[in-house]
Design a protein around this motif. Sequence first.
Motif, PDB file in Angstrom:
ATOM      1  N   GLU A  78       6.999   5.731  -8.022  1.00  0.00           N
ATOM      2  CA  GLU A  78       5.881   5.326  -7.175  1.00  0.00           C
ATOM      3  C   GLU A  78       4.569   5.586  -7.897  1.00  0.00           C
ATOM      4  O   GLU A  78       4.469   6.503  -8.702  1.00  0.00           O
ATOM      5  CB  GLU A  78       5.877   6.119  -5.871  1.00  0.00           C
ATOM      6  CG  GLU A  78       7.092   5.889  -4.996  1.00  0.00           C
ATOM      7  CD  GLU A  78       7.049   6.761  -3.767  1.00  0.00           C
ATOM      8  OE1 GLU A  78       6.423   6.334  -2.772  1.00  0.00           O
ATOM      9  OE2 GLU A  78       7.619   7.866  -3.807  1.00  0.00           O
ATOM     10  N   LYS A  79       3.554   4.783  -7.582  1.00  0.00           N
ATOM     11  CA  LYS A  79       2.228   5.040  -8.140  1.00  0.00           C
ATOM     12  C   LYS A  79       1.420   5.868  -7.152  1.00  0.00           C
ATOM     13  O   LYS A  79       1.657   5.837  -5.942  1.00  0.00           O
ATOM     14  CB  LYS A  79       1.509   3.743  -8.491  1.00  0.00           C
ATOM     15  CG  LYS A  79       1.083   2.901  -7.313  1.00  0.00           C
ATOM     16  CD  LYS A  79       0.350   1.660  -7.770  1.00  0.00           C
ATOM     17  CE  LYS A  79       0.010   0.798  -6.560  1.00  0.00           C
ATOM     18  NZ  LYS A  79      -0.741  -0.382  -6.913  1.00  0.00           N
ATOM     19  N   TYR A  81      -5.383   4.198  -9.083  1.00  0.00           N
ATOM     20  CA  TYR A  81      -4.913   2.817  -8.952  1.00  0.00           C
ATOM     21  C   TYR A  81      -4.321   2.570  -7.573  1.00  0.00           C
ATOM     22  O   TYR A  81      -4.467   1.491  -7.001  1.00  0.00           O
ATOM     23  CB  TYR A  81      -3.895   2.476 -10.046  1.00  0.00           C
ATOM     24  CG  TYR A  81      -4.566   2.000 -11.314  1.00  0.00           C
ATOM     25  CD1 TYR A  81      -4.899   0.665 -11.499  1.00  0.00           C
ATOM     26  CD2 TYR A  81      -4.908   2.894 -12.320  1.00  0.00           C
ATOM     27  CE1 TYR A  81      -5.533   0.230 -12.638  1.00  0.00           C
ATOM     28  CE2 TYR A  81      -5.537   2.471 -13.475  1.00  0.00           C
ATOM     29  CZ  TYR A  81      -5.855   1.139 -13.628  1.00  0.00           C
ATOM     30  OH  TYR A  81      -6.491   0.720 -14.763  1.00  0.00           O
ATOM     31  N   ALA A  82      -3.677   3.561  -7.011  1.00  0.00           N
ATOM     32  CA  ALA A  82      -3.080   3.413  -5.684  1.00  0.00           C
ATOM     33  C   ALA A  82      -4.135   3.452  -4.579  1.00  0.00           C
ATOM     34  O   ALA A  82      -3.956   2.831  -3.534  1.00  0.00           O
ATOM     35  CB  ALA A  82      -2.043   4.509  -5.444  1.00  0.00           C
ATOM     36  N   ILE A 132      -3.063   5.422 -15.276  1.00  0.00           N
ATOM     37  CA  ILE A 132      -2.102   5.029 -14.248  1.00  0.00           C
ATOM     38  C   ILE A 132      -1.201   6.232 -14.007  1.00  0.00           C
ATOM     39  O   ILE A 132      -0.633   6.789 -14.945  1.00  0.00           O
ATOM     40  CB  ILE A 132      -1.268   3.808 -14.682  1.00  0.00           C
ATOM     41  CG1 ILE A 132      -2.182   2.601 -14.866  1.00  0.00           C
ATOM     42  CG2 ILE A 132      -0.164   3.510 -13.671  1.00  0.00           C
ATOM     43  CD1 ILE A 132      -1.483   1.379 -15.436  1.00  0.00           C
ATOM     44  N   ASP A 133      -1.115   6.657 -12.763  1.00  0.00           N
ATOM     45  CA  ASP A 133      -0.313   7.820 -12.385  1.00  0.00           C
ATOM     46  C   ASP A 133       0.953   7.356 -11.679  1.00  0.00           C
ATOM     47  O   ASP A 133       0.880   6.618 -10.693  1.00  0.00           O
ATOM     48  CB  ASP A 133      -1.107   8.734 -11.457  1.00  0.00           C
ATOM     49  CG  ASP A 133      -2.332   9.313 -12.139  1.00  0.00           C
ATOM     50  OD1 ASP A 133      -2.160  10.002 -13.168  1.00  0.00           O
ATOM     51  OD2 ASP A 133      -3.454   9.083 -11.658  1.00  0.00           O
ATOM     52  N   LEU A 134       2.092   7.822 -12.189  1.00  0.00           N
ATOM     53  CA  LEU A 134       3.385   7.487 -11.608  1.00  0.00           C
ATOM     54  C   LEU A 134       4.152   8.773 -11.351  1.00  0.00           C
ATOM     55  O   LEU A 134       3.991   9.754 -12.085  1.00  0.00           O
ATOM     56  CB  LEU A 134       4.188   6.600 -12.570  1.00  0.00           C
ATOM     57  CG  LEU A 134       3.516   5.299 -13.008  1.00  0.00           C
ATOM     58  CD1 LEU A 134       4.315   4.645 -14.134  1.00  0.00           C
ATOM     59  CD2 LEU A 134       3.395   4.354 -11.831  1.00  0.00           C
ATOM     60  N   VAL A 148      -1.244   6.493 -19.363  1.00  0.00           N
ATOM     61  CA  VAL A 148      -0.261   6.554 -18.285  1.00  0.00           C
ATOM     62  C   VAL A 148       0.284   7.978 -18.218  1.00  0.00           C
ATOM     63  O   VAL A 148       0.568   8.591 -19.247  1.00  0.00           O
ATOM     64  CB  VAL A 148       0.902   5.560 -18.517  1.00  0.00           C
ATOM     65  CG1 VAL A 148       1.938   5.652 -17.404  1.00  0.00           C
ATOM     66  CG2 VAL A 148       0.384   4.138 -18.654  1.00  0.00           C
ATOM     67  N   ILE A 166       3.406  10.052 -16.297  1.00  0.00           N
ATOM     68  CA  ILE A 166       4.603  10.031 -15.456  1.00  0.00           C
ATOM     69  C   ILE A 166       4.919  11.488 -15.110  1.00  0.00           C
ATOM     70  O   ILE A 166       5.175  12.297 -16.001  1.00  0.00           O
ATOM     71  CB  ILE A 166       5.811   9.389 -16.155  1.00  0.00           C
ATOM     72  CG1 ILE A 166       5.501   7.943 -16.548  1.00  0.00           C
ATOM     73  CG2 ILE A 166       7.043   9.449 -15.243  1.00  0.00           C
ATOM     74  CD1 ILE A 166       6.623   7.275 -17.322  1.00  0.00           C
ATOM     75  N   VAL A 182       1.650  11.111  -3.947  1.00  0.00           N
ATOM     76  CA  VAL A 182       1.913   9.916  -3.132  1.00  0.00           C
ATOM     77  C   VAL A 182       1.424  10.124  -1.707  1.00  0.00           C
ATOM     78  O   VAL A 182       0.820   9.240  -1.109  1.00  0.00           O
ATOM     79  CB  VAL A 182       3.415   9.555  -3.168  1.00  0.00           C
ATOM     80  CG1 VAL A 182       3.728   8.408  -2.222  1.00  0.00           C
ATOM     81  CG2 VAL A 182       3.833   9.196  -4.588  1.00  0.00           C
TER      82      VAL A 182
END
Length: 154
Positions: A7-8, A12-13, A23-25, A89, A91, A115
């Motif tokens: 999930e992001k 960005y989310a 970008i965070d995942l 990025v 993760i 999240v």
Amino acid sequence: WKNSQLEKFGSYATGLALPSSDIDLVVSDTKRKRREEKDKEMDTFRSRFQCLAGALGKHSWIQNVKAIDTAKVPVIKFTASVKNRSVPVDITFNLQNHSNVSEWNKGQATVHNGVRSVKLIKDYLEKFKSLRPLMLILKQYLYEKDLNNIYTGG
């Protein structure tokens, strides 16, 4: 990691991304496991963590892969080349459902709230209309002063 979900979260989310934003995942488990399965999985987590970092580094469009297993929440950081642009990025891994997570994290609870926080931030942005421009200005200021990275004290 067939029982996992990607999930992001982060800017960005939430719609607060700047051109400099990463970008965070987060990788999370999607089903509960019996204790024996969790113990076995935690034993192999370190090797799978390193394996994923190594696999990412084999792609020509991914550079500067760093697997940081000493962080409170394990993270793999890298830069992806997308349409002639370098995009950082991160993760991270949600390990809160693992029974022996203290072995990974020296006794500290590893809870990933990224999240969950997206909904809260979106709610605040909706309720307080002036918050979005204020946040974007603050984020740009922190970026320009090199104070935007938690790993380096920002």
